[in-house]
Design an enzyme around this catalytic site. Structure first.
Site, PDB file in Angstrom:
ATOM      1  N   ASP A  92      57.980  25.528  42.987  1.00 17.83           N
ATOM      2  CA  ASP A  92      58.227  26.947  42.735  1.00 17.83           C
ATOM      3  C   ASP A  92      57.174  27.443  41.746  1.00 17.83           C
ATOM      4  OD1 ASP A  92      60.529  26.052  44.051  1.00 17.83           O
ATOM      5  OD2 ASP A  92      61.888  27.280  42.840  1.00 17.83           O
ATOM      6  N   LYS A 155      60.700  34.169  45.689  1.00 14.74           N
ATOM      7  CA  LYS A 155      61.788  33.905  44.737  1.00 14.74           C
ATOM      8  C   LYS A 155      61.804  34.996  43.697  1.00 14.74           C
ATOM      9  CE  LYS A 155      63.042  30.411  41.240  1.00 14.74           C
ATOM     10  NZ  LYS A 155      62.726  29.056  40.714  1.00 14.74           N
ATOM     11  N   LYS A 185      64.674  33.189  47.803  1.00  8.72           N
ATOM     12  CA  LYS A 185      65.462  32.487  46.786  1.00  8.72           C
ATOM     13  C   LYS A 185      65.835  33.456  45.679  1.00  8.72           C
ATOM     14  CE  LYS A 185      65.360  28.633  43.498  1.00  8.72           C
ATOM     15  NZ  LYS A 185      64.627  27.415  43.047  1.00  8.72           N
TER      16      LYS A 185
END
Length: 222
Positions: A92, A155, A185
């Site tokens: 990430d 995300k 996300k």
């Protein structure tokens, strides 16, 4: 939307521990809890990857350029390469939101592409855009840059930015922009079942949470 049961919701969760004072013992406890709860993955800091042993089916995720995003593309790429070599299934990364806000979406795309080159399929790259700090137009631009660079997910948040974490509005906008071609996300401030369900209803396909047990205890059992 149909209410998710605890088993279904757990399989959307990255069970997360990114505290700066986390110890190897804390990571071992996180792994044990993830296995007990049935979460999809754990998400930990890069230098803690070696402590995440005996995970069973639980995937291993980590972060890159975290939490500020104020690292060069080369530094982020090197960090991602080291994490993948250490066994990470997913990375990430945090974009440089200053670049985006200055109108340099192409530069953001290029840094994402540099990291993606070190996270080849079937490894997964998620791109943290800090949606709470962006305008709607900037959210769209960030998502478009992530898709053009070959990322797998967008995300919402690190959970560390003063502007806040995930919102239903941001998740809806991100999901609309990527149109199912990328995952979405939701992360940051999701601490109960109702909020988690709202994020899923808005289009989230993964949840970054540290309060996994509390969320799942509030969900219907399978």
């Amino acid at each position: 939307m149909t209410e998710m049961n605890a088993t279904q919701m757990a399989q959307l969760m990255d069970h997360t521990l990114l505290k700066t004072d986390a110890t190897p013992a804390d990571v071992a406890a996180l792994v044990a809890e993830a296995k007990e709860l049935g979460t999809y993955s754990i998400c930990i800091s890069p230098n803690m990857l070696g402590a995440a042993t005996d995970r069973g089916e639980v995937k291993l995720a980590t972060v890159c350029g975290f939490p500020s995003g104020k690292h060069s593309a080369a530094m982020k790429a090197a960090e991602a390469r080291e994490s993948v070599a250490a066994g990470a299934d997913e990375v990430d990364m945090v974009i440089d939101i200053g670049l985006l806000k200055a109108g340099h979406a192409q530069a953001v795309q290029e840094e994402i592409a540099a990291v993606k080159a070190e996270v080849p399929s079937p490894k997964v790259l998620k791109v943290i855009i800090e949606a709470a700090a962006l305008t709607d137009e900037e959210i769209v631009a960030a998502c478009q840059a992530a898709e053009a660079a070959g990322a797998d997910f967008v995300k919402t948040s690190t959970g560390f930015h003063a502007a806040g974490g995930a919102t239903v509005h941001a998740v809806e906008l991100m999901a609309t922009t990527v149109g199912g071609r990328l995952g979405v996300k939701a992360s940051g401030g999701i601490r109960d079942r109702e909020t988690a369900q709202a994020m899923v209803d808005a289009g989230a396909t993964r949840l970054g949470v540290s309060a996994s047990r509390a969320i799942l205890e509030g969900a219907p059992q399978a």
